[in-house]
Design a protein around this motif. Structure first.
Motif, mmCIF file in Angstrom:
data_model
loop_
_atom_site.group_PDB
_atom_site.id
_atom_site.type_symbol
_atom_site.label_atom_id
_atom_site.label_comp_id
_atom_site.label_asym_id
_atom_site.label_seq_id
_atom_site.Cartn_x
_atom_site.Cartn_y
_atom_site.Cartn_z
ATOM 1 N N ALA A 1 77.045 41.804 27.753
ATOM 2 C CA ALA A 1 76.145 41.077 26.836
ATOM 3 C C ALA A 1 75.128 40.271 27.637
ATOM 4 O O ALA A 1 73.937 40.225 27.318
ATOM 5 C CB ALA A 1 76.957 40.154 25.931
ATOM 6 N N LYS A 2 75.603 39.671 28.741
ATOM 7 C CA LYS A 2 74.728 38.865 29.594
ATOM 8 C C LYS A 2 73.692 39.768 30.278
ATOM 9 O O LYS A 2 72.501 39.462 30.306
ATOM 10 C CB LYS A 2 75.622 38.164 30.626
ATOM 11 N N LYS A 3 74.167 40.892 30.772
ATOM 12 C CA LYS A 3 73.286 41.814 31.491
ATOM 13 C C LYS A 3 72.150 42.306 30.595
ATOM 14 O O LYS A 3 71.011 42.397 31.019
ATOM 15 C CB LYS A 3 74.140 42.998 31.964
ATOM 16 N N PHE A 4 72.464 42.607 29.332
ATOM 17 C CA PHE A 4 71.439 43.144 28.428
ATOM 18 C C PHE A 4 70.936 42.091 27.441
ATOM 19 O O PHE A 4 70.274 42.434 26.466
ATOM 20 C CB PHE A 4 71.981 44.373 27.689
ATOM 21 N N GLN A 5 71.294 40.808 27.692
ATOM 22 C CA GLN A 5 70.816 39.706 26.852
ATOM 23 C C GLN A 5 71.091 39.969 25.368
ATOM 24 O O GLN A 5 70.207 39.834 24.516
ATOM 25 C CB GLN A 5 69.315 39.492 27.067
ATOM 26 N N ILE A 6 72.327 40.369 25.068
ATOM 27 C CA ILE A 6 72.714 40.653 23.681
ATOM 28 C C ILE A 6 73.333 39.393 23.080
ATOM 29 O O ILE A 6 74.377 38.941 23.550
ATOM 30 C CB ILE A 6 73.767 41.789 23.632
ATOM 31 N N PRO A 7 72.715 38.814 22.053
ATOM 32 C CA PRO A 7 73.341 37.648 21.422
ATOM 33 C C PRO A 7 74.631 38.058 20.702
ATOM 34 O O PRO A 7 74.708 39.153 20.155
ATOM 35 C CB PRO A 7 72.290 37.172 20.401
ATOM 36 N N LEU A 8 75.634 37.174 20.739
ATOM 37 C CA LEU A 8 76.912 37.458 20.087
ATOM 38 C C LEU A 8 77.235 36.345 19.104
ATOM 39 O O LEU A 8 76.899 35.184 19.347
ATOM 40 C CB LEU A 8 78.053 37.510 21.119
ATOM 41 N N GLU A 9 77.882 36.713 18.009
ATOM 42 C CA GLU A 9 78.424 35.699 17.093
ATOM 43 C C GLU A 9 79.936 35.834 17.143
ATOM 44 O O GLU A 9 80.464 36.880 16.808
ATOM 45 C CB GLU A 9 77.971 35.978 15.649
ATOM 46 N N ILE A 10 80.607 34.777 17.580
ATOM 47 C CA ILE A 10 82.067 34.799 17.620
ATOM 48 C C ILE A 10 82.542 33.987 16.425
ATOM 49 O O ILE A 10 82.282 32.778 16.368
ATOM 50 C CB ILE A 10 82.622 34.149 18.915
ATOM 51 N N ARG A 11 83.184 34.624 15.452
ATOM 52 C CA ARG A 11 83.512 33.900 14.228
ATOM 53 C C ARG A 11 84.848 34.324 13.626
ATOM 54 O O ARG A 11 85.461 35.274 14.094
ATOM 55 C CB ARG A 11 82.384 34.047 13.232
ATOM 56 N N SER A 12 85.249 33.599 12.584
ATOM 57 C CA SER A 12 86.581 33.815 12.019
ATOM 58 C C SER A 12 86.541 34.785 10.847
ATOM 59 O O SER A 12 85.673 34.679 9.981
ATOM 60 C CB SER A 12 87.151 32.477 11.547
#
Ligand code: ASP
Ligand code: MG
Length: 392
Positions: A220-231
């Motif tokens: 994700a860091k390498k390709f600058q992919i935003p992530l949502e970590i959620r419940s």
């Protein structure tokens, strides 16, 4: 219309009721007009249970067969979820890793993704189908064998697919509300952090936190992919957004993590052989938390801190290679503070060290990661004090 990748972890799909409730949430996203690819993990602890079954038959089962076996867990979830969505009149199709064209190297148990074809997924999306993909698995490119991507690897599947399919959002649904400032099972004041950089999450997962698969975060860091970590249990909460955050110069500790049962080893060898050792550790899903070159009475060697659990196998391996190994310490704990600017404002270092109430065996501090290795001690109390001293 956006393309969403949603990933559901083992606890989120742990029972048929959970699968039904996850299906209802997925259906509502689909009915809002979004395209969806859903990546699933095996139900609950099923991967551990499958592994135990293999180990009851053999102490050293062939790795090819172990991967074949473990890939079944995710396949079960994908088809059950597809059946549940079909009941809700959502057109779905489920694909295994190999059907999705996830091509890997041949490291059974911890395979690396070489590339992803994704043709069948794209065609299904064009037909307005909702696609479900079995996480944690692929197929080796040369040998065409089923491989698994390392424990917790469904996150990696979801993140890699986000990149391949140029999806708009990657949502990782878990049984916790987001990424916390410490493990809430141990630290009473741990809180969910609303946002975090890729770097911070990458460091946290490298040094102990299992919240997201470390190789997934790295990608994700390498390709600058935003992530949502959620419940998936608490759908109103926003969870933690992973992406770029504004830099500040003031020293900040974002979160703490830990590892226990570590061993500090010295291996007497030329550093030219180090990649052999590190590659071996990689096949075991392990990485050292500390490495340094050393030299004693003219002999050069390498010192490493690794998980104590890998020691018997490593000893065996080194015996075969006729490389001497000494165990310097066992039973070490590593507590880690992850943040930014520690050397700009070293009082944070002082506070962290004071909170341990005992000297470190090894102290390894960079500007954004502080690792404190100690011998024994009451883990929960140490984490509670460290969190109070540098995070709260
Ligand atoms: N089921 C696999 C595991 O437990 C992969 C995953 O959960 O992401 O490691
Ligand atoms: Mg799992």
């Amino acid at each position: 219309m956006s393309l969403y990748i949603q990933k559901y972890g083992g606890t989120s799909v742990g029972t048929l009721d959970r699968i039904k409730s996850v299906a209802a949430h997925i259906a509502s996203t689909y009915r809002q007009g979004h395209s969806l690819v859903v990546v699933v993990s095996a139900m609950g602890q099923q991967t551990d249970e499958l592994l135990e079954m293999a180990l009851k038959l053999s102490t050293n089962p062939p790795q090819r067969e172990v991967d074949m076996l473990l890939s079944v867990g995710e396949r079960m979830t994908m088809s059950l979820l597809s059946i549940a969505l079909n009941e809700l009149k959502i057109p779905t199709v489920s694909f295994t890793g190999s059907q999705s064209g996830i091509l890997t190297d041949n490291t059974f148990g911890n395979a690396r993704i070489n590339r992803i074809l994704g043709d069948r997924i794209r065609r299904a999306l064009e037909d307005n189908k909702l696609v479900i993909v079995a996480g944690f698995q692929g197929m080796s490119e040369q040998e065409k064998e089923i491989t698994t991507l390392g424990r917790g690897g469904s996150d990696l599947t979801a993140i890699a697919l986000t990149h391949t399919l140029k999806a708009d959002r990657c949502q990782i649904y878990k049984d916790v509300d987001g990424v916390c400032s410490a493990d809430p099972r141990f630290v009473s004041h741990a809180r969910v952090l609303p946002a975090m950089s890729w770097d911070t999450l990458s460091n946290l997962t490298w040094y102990g936190s299992g919240v997201v698969h470390n190789r997934g975060v790295h990608l994700a860091k390498k390709f600058q992919i935003p992530l949502e970590i959620r419940s998936s249990f608490n759908l109103e909460t926003h969870g933690t957004m992973i992406g770029s955050v504004k830099p500040v110069e003031k020293a900040i500790v974002h979160a703490i993590t830990h590892r226990k049962d570590l061993a500090w080893l010295r291996i007497d060898m030329d550093s030219s052989k180090i990649s052999e050792i590190l590659s071996y550790l990689y096949t075991q899903g392990e990485h050292p938390l500390f490495v340094q070159q050393c030299s004693e009475s003219g002999k050069t060697g390498v010192e490493l801190v690794v998980s104590g659990g890998v020691l018997p196998k490593l000893e065996h391996r080194l015996q075969d290679l006729k490389i001497p190994l000494s165990v310097l310490h066992t039973g070490l704990i590593c507590v880690t503070a992850v943040g930014d600017g520690f050397w700009q404002e070293p009082t944070v270092i002082e506070k962290a060290l004071a909170s341990l109430q005992k000297p470190t065996v090894l102290f390894d501090c960079k500007n954004n990661v502080m690792n404190m290795f100690i011998q024994g001690g009451h883990m929960e109390e140490i984490l509670e004090r460290l969190h109070k001293a540098v995070v709260e």
